[in-house]
Design a protein around this motif. Sequence first.
Motif, PDB file in Angstrom:
ATOM      1  N   GLU A 154       1.881  24.261  -7.493  1.00  0.00           N
ATOM      2  CA  GLU A 154       1.368  23.134  -8.276  1.00  0.00           C
ATOM      3  C   GLU A 154       2.363  22.647  -9.341  1.00  0.00           C
ATOM      4  N   LEU A 157       6.707  19.973  -7.975  1.00  0.00           N
ATOM      5  CA  LEU A 157       7.037  18.549  -8.069  1.00  0.00           C
ATOM      6  C   LEU A 157       7.518  18.192  -9.469  1.00  0.00           C
ATOM      7  N   ASP A 182       5.257  17.582   1.859  1.00  0.00           N
ATOM      8  CA  ASP A 182       3.958  16.960   1.645  1.00  0.00           C
ATOM      9  C   ASP A 182       4.122  15.477   1.340  1.00  0.00           C
ATOM     10  N   PRO A 183       3.484  14.592   2.101  1.00  0.00           N
ATOM     11  CA  PRO A 183       3.665  13.153   1.893  1.00  0.00           C
ATOM     12  C   PRO A 183       3.349  12.686   0.478  1.00  0.00           C
ATOM     13  N   ALA A 184       2.287  13.227  -0.115  1.00  0.00           N
ATOM     14  CA  ALA A 184       1.919  12.804  -1.471  1.00  0.00           C
ATOM     15  C   ALA A 184       3.004  13.200  -2.468  1.00  0.00           C
ATOM     16  N   GLU A 185       3.550  14.384  -2.314  1.00  0.00           N
ATOM     17  CA  GLU A 185       4.603  14.828  -3.224  1.00  0.00           C
ATOM     18  C   GLU A 185       5.877  14.019  -3.015  1.00  0.00           C
ATOM     19  N   ARG A 187       6.084  10.927  -2.009  1.00  0.00           N
ATOM     20  CA  ARG A 187       5.867   9.612  -2.642  1.00  0.00           C
ATOM     21  C   ARG A 187       6.054   9.694  -4.150  1.00  0.00           C
ATOM     22  N   GLU A 188       5.476  10.709  -4.765  1.00  0.00           N
ATOM     23  CA  GLU A 188       5.579  10.852  -6.217  1.00  0.00           C
ATOM     24  C   GLU A 188       7.016  11.133  -6.647  1.00  0.00           C
ATOM     25  N   LYS A 191       8.940   7.896  -6.386  1.00  0.00           N
ATOM     26  CA  LYS A 191       8.506   6.962  -7.421  1.00  0.00           C
ATOM     27  C   LYS A 191       8.979   7.403  -8.807  1.00  0.00           C
ATOM     28  N   GLU A 210       7.920   6.615   8.487  1.00  0.00           N
ATOM     29  CA  GLU A 210       6.966   6.992   7.446  1.00  0.00           C
ATOM     30  C   GLU A 210       7.674   7.424   6.169  1.00  0.00           C
ATOM     31  N   MET A 214       7.603   5.842   2.308  1.00  0.00           N
ATOM     32  CA  MET A 214       7.302   6.651   1.120  1.00  0.00           C
ATOM     33  C   MET A 214       8.340   6.480   0.017  1.00  0.00           C
TER      34      MET A 214
END
Length: 266
Positions: A154, A157, A182-185, A187-188, A191, A210, A214
């Motif tokens: 956790e 990132l 992990d796609p969400a990580e 992306r973050e 960004k 993909e 991202m």
Amino acid sequence: MTNASKFRQLHEDGLLILPNAWDAGSARLIESLGAKAVATTSAGVAWAHGYKDGDQLPLKRLLQTVTAIARVLDAPFTIDMEGGYGDSAQAVAEAVSAVAGEGAAGINIEDGVIGPGELAVRVTAIREALDKRGLDLFVNVRTDVYLRNLAPPEERLAMCLGRAAIYRDAGADGIFTPGMTDPAEIREMAKGTSLPLNIMARPGLASAAELQAMGVRRLSAGSAISEAMHAHTARLAGAFLADGLSDAMTAEAMPYPTINGLMANA
């Protein structure tokens, strides 16, 4: 325009896919397949010279590899320099300058052993040494937060984002987070940093299209192709030692004239 400038531009739009080579021949083959640029894998280069991966290859051998690759490529290429091939910031800066002087457009340098503070000092020293010599180079910094489990899941990132900021301020051109899938990580991460994000191929990783959506700007094969090549060699050589039959080897071989012609045109 220098090769480093061309290489830097390849990170500005779309997704740069880098199959990693381990010597001049594999680099030439990869370029012939349409690669816009070529990267090396430190593991593959070390194994090709009979050394263990992990800062074991002598700098002399690395420079020989750089010179050989520069001779056969038109495309820009980047060299994996592990921890930097030196025990001090000055020694690392000298080693990187030597690689740049041999024609490399970029390098990878990693923080797994020395940590972010010392690596930032090394990146600054690299940038100063290159500027002094009038050399340009794309410095891609690899953080091993995921590969070495340097933080609980956790917290990884946030740690990567913090390190990216440190390396950006030190003069880095890109950030590499191998092991992040992990796609969400992803992306973050893309960004949260102004540096082009480099991801490494792993089982289950999203497709190139993909990843580009991202925000990823660079996708590296790492040592995967070299590992596959060694597995393939072991299978064929082992079978040949066992039965002496030729069919398996010849059935899968790239034709001799094709390979020889490829090298002749280098």
